[in-house]
Motif scaffolding. Structure first.
Motif, PDB file in Angstrom:
ATOM      1  N   CYS A 102       0.829  -1.205   0.000  1.00 50.98           N
ATOM      2  CA  CYS A 102       0.000   0.000   0.000  1.00 50.98           C
ATOM      3  C   CYS A 102       0.862   1.253   0.000  1.00 50.98           C
ATOM      4  O   CYS A 102       1.924   1.310   0.638  1.00 50.98           O
ATOM      5  N   ASN A 105      -1.642   6.933  -1.205  1.00 52.97           N
ATOM      6  CA  ASN A 105      -2.651   7.301  -2.203  1.00 52.97           C
ATOM      7  C   ASN A 105      -3.529   6.120  -2.620  1.00 52.97           C
ATOM      8  O   ASN A 105      -4.454   6.290  -3.418  1.00 52.97           O
ATOM      9  N   ASP A 106      -3.254   4.909  -2.096  1.00 43.80           N
ATOM     10  CA  ASP A 106      -4.122   3.746  -2.335  1.00 43.80           C
ATOM     11  C   ASP A 106      -5.233   3.643  -1.293  1.00 43.80           C
ATOM     12  O   ASP A 106      -6.101   2.765  -1.382  1.00 43.80           O
ATOM     13  N   ILE A 107      -5.196   4.514  -0.299  1.00 41.81           N
ATOM     14  CA  ILE A 107      -6.020   4.348   0.900  1.00 41.81           C
ATOM     15  C   ILE A 107      -6.972   5.527   1.112  1.00 41.81           C
ATOM     16  O   ILE A 107      -6.627   6.683   0.839  1.00 41.81           O
ATOM     17  N   SER A 108      -8.170   5.188   1.594  1.00 40.79           N
ATOM     18  CA  SER A 108      -9.095   6.206   2.099  1.00 40.79           C
ATOM     19  C   SER A 108      -8.847   6.331   3.604  1.00 40.79           C
ATOM     20  O   SER A 108      -8.972   5.342   4.346  1.00 40.79           O
ATOM     21  N   TRP A 109      -8.478   7.533   4.034  1.00 37.75           N
ATOM     22  CA  TRP A 109      -8.065   7.751   5.418  1.00 37.75           C
ATOM     23  C   TRP A 109      -9.160   8.439   6.241  1.00 37.75           C
ATOM     24  O   TRP A 109      -9.976   9.190   5.713  1.00 37.75           O
ATOM     25  N   LYS A 126      -8.608   2.291   4.789  1.00 37.11           N
ATOM     26  CA  LYS A 126      -9.351   1.343   3.963  1.00 37.11           C
ATOM     27  C   LYS A 126      -8.909   1.522   2.508  1.00 37.11           C
ATOM     28  O   LYS A 126      -8.714   2.657   2.053  1.00 37.11           O
ATOM     29  N   ALA A 127      -8.732   0.408   1.793  1.00 40.46           N
ATOM     30  CA  ALA A 127      -8.305   0.496   0.394  1.00 40.46           C
ATOM     31  C   ALA A 127      -9.375   1.179  -0.448  1.00 40.46           C
ATOM     32  O   ALA A 127     -10.572   0.976  -0.244  1.00 40.46           O
ATOM     33  N   LYS A 128      -8.937   1.994  -1.387  1.00 46.36           N
ATOM     34  CA  LYS A 128      -9.869   2.628  -2.316  1.00 46.36           C
ATOM     35  C   LYS A 128     -10.527   1.560  -3.195  1.00 46.36           C
ATOM     36  O   LYS A 128      -9.980   0.456  -3.362  1.00 46.36           O
ATOM     37  N   PRO A 129     -11.707   1.840  -3.767  1.00 46.83           N
ATOM     38  CA  PRO A 129     -12.409   0.848  -4.592  1.00 46.83           C
ATOM     39  C   PRO A 129     -11.528   0.294  -5.710  1.00 46.83           C
ATOM     40  O   PRO A 129     -10.833   1.040  -6.405  1.00 46.83           O
ATOM     41  N   THR A 169     -10.695  -2.918   7.131  1.00 41.31           N
ATOM     42  CA  THR A 169     -10.172  -1.649   7.650  1.00 41.31           C
ATOM     43  C   THR A 169      -9.072  -1.936   8.657  1.00 41.31           C
ATOM     44  O   THR A 169      -9.161  -2.882   9.446  1.00 41.31           O
TER      45      THR A 169
END
Length: 230
Positions: A102, A105-109, A126-129, A169
């Motif tokens: 990861c 920029n791959d993650i929703s924070w 959490k990983a982005k879609p 998550t």
């Protein structure tokens, strides 16, 4: 026969003989021309037949080459099928996706303040879609302020790596002030990255906090495990 009549007769004979000779020569020339013409026509017909045969042979070769090219095309298509697909070969003819590490920029924070254990900041990742990636078995990189003060470890052992995908998550808890002394820096945001080499760290708003010797937990899959007890 008088001399004059004899002379006239000889002249006439000579003229007739000359005419006959010229006629014979002309007939011979015509015959020769005709023969040459026929021979040339026959030769021309033979030459025309040869290119015709050569052309037919060439057509045969063209067909053979065409088949070869078609065969090669079929082979190329097979190669494309074999080469299609990505991932690691599992040895049973199937390929599994290769999971990447990861990056921020791959993650929703998300970050929010919690009151437990004297107050701390709970970070969730959490990983982005459409993305599947791995959080390494290492501390998150959490920095504070313009001087880049980094949080130290809140746990003695390093945790396990976590694969982020879909709704999975990961959580980490940050205690911005691990000391009992007064003072510290007043800040309202933190900078988070996945390791020191992450090229795309993110800034998260957390409200006003006092920072003095901050610490951070490992990544956990349960928020209750990410409380940074002192």
């Amino acid at each position: 026969m008088s001399g004059n009549r004899r002379k006239a007769f000889l002249v006439s004979a000579a003229l007739v003989g000359g005419a006959l000779l010229m006629t014979a020569c002309q007939d011979t020339d015509k015959a020769a021309d005709t023969g040459a013409s026929q021979q040339g026509s026959s030769s021309s017909s033979g030459d025309a037949a040869t290119p015709s045969g050569s052309s037919a042979a060439g057509g045969g070769q063209g067909t053979g080459k065409g088949s070869g090219a078609a065969g090669k095309g079929s082979g190329a298509t097979g190669g494309t099928e074999d080469g299609a697909g990505s991932g690691a070969d599992t040895g049973n003819g199937k390929r599994e996706p290769v999971e990447q590490s990861c990056g921020a920029n791959d993650i929703s924070w998300n970050a929010r303040s919690e009151t437990q254990a004297g107050g701390y900041i709970l970070i969730s990742a959490k990983a982005k879609p459409g993305i599947t990636c791995i959080l390494p078995a290492a501390l998150p990189t959490v920095a504070f302020g313009s001087d880049g003060t980094e949080a130290g470890p809140a746990e003695q052992a390093v945790g396990e790596q976590i694969t982020l995908s879909g709704n999975t998550t990961a959580y980490a808890g940050v205690n911005p002030k691990s000391t009992n002394a007064d003072g510290g820096k007043e800040l309202d945001s933190i900078i988070v990255a996945v390791g020191d080499d992450d090229p795309d760290p993110v800034s998260l708003k957390v409200g006003t906090i006092t920072v003095d010797k901050p610490v951070v937990t490992n990544w956990h899959t349960f928020a209750t495990d990410a409380v940074p007890f002192s």
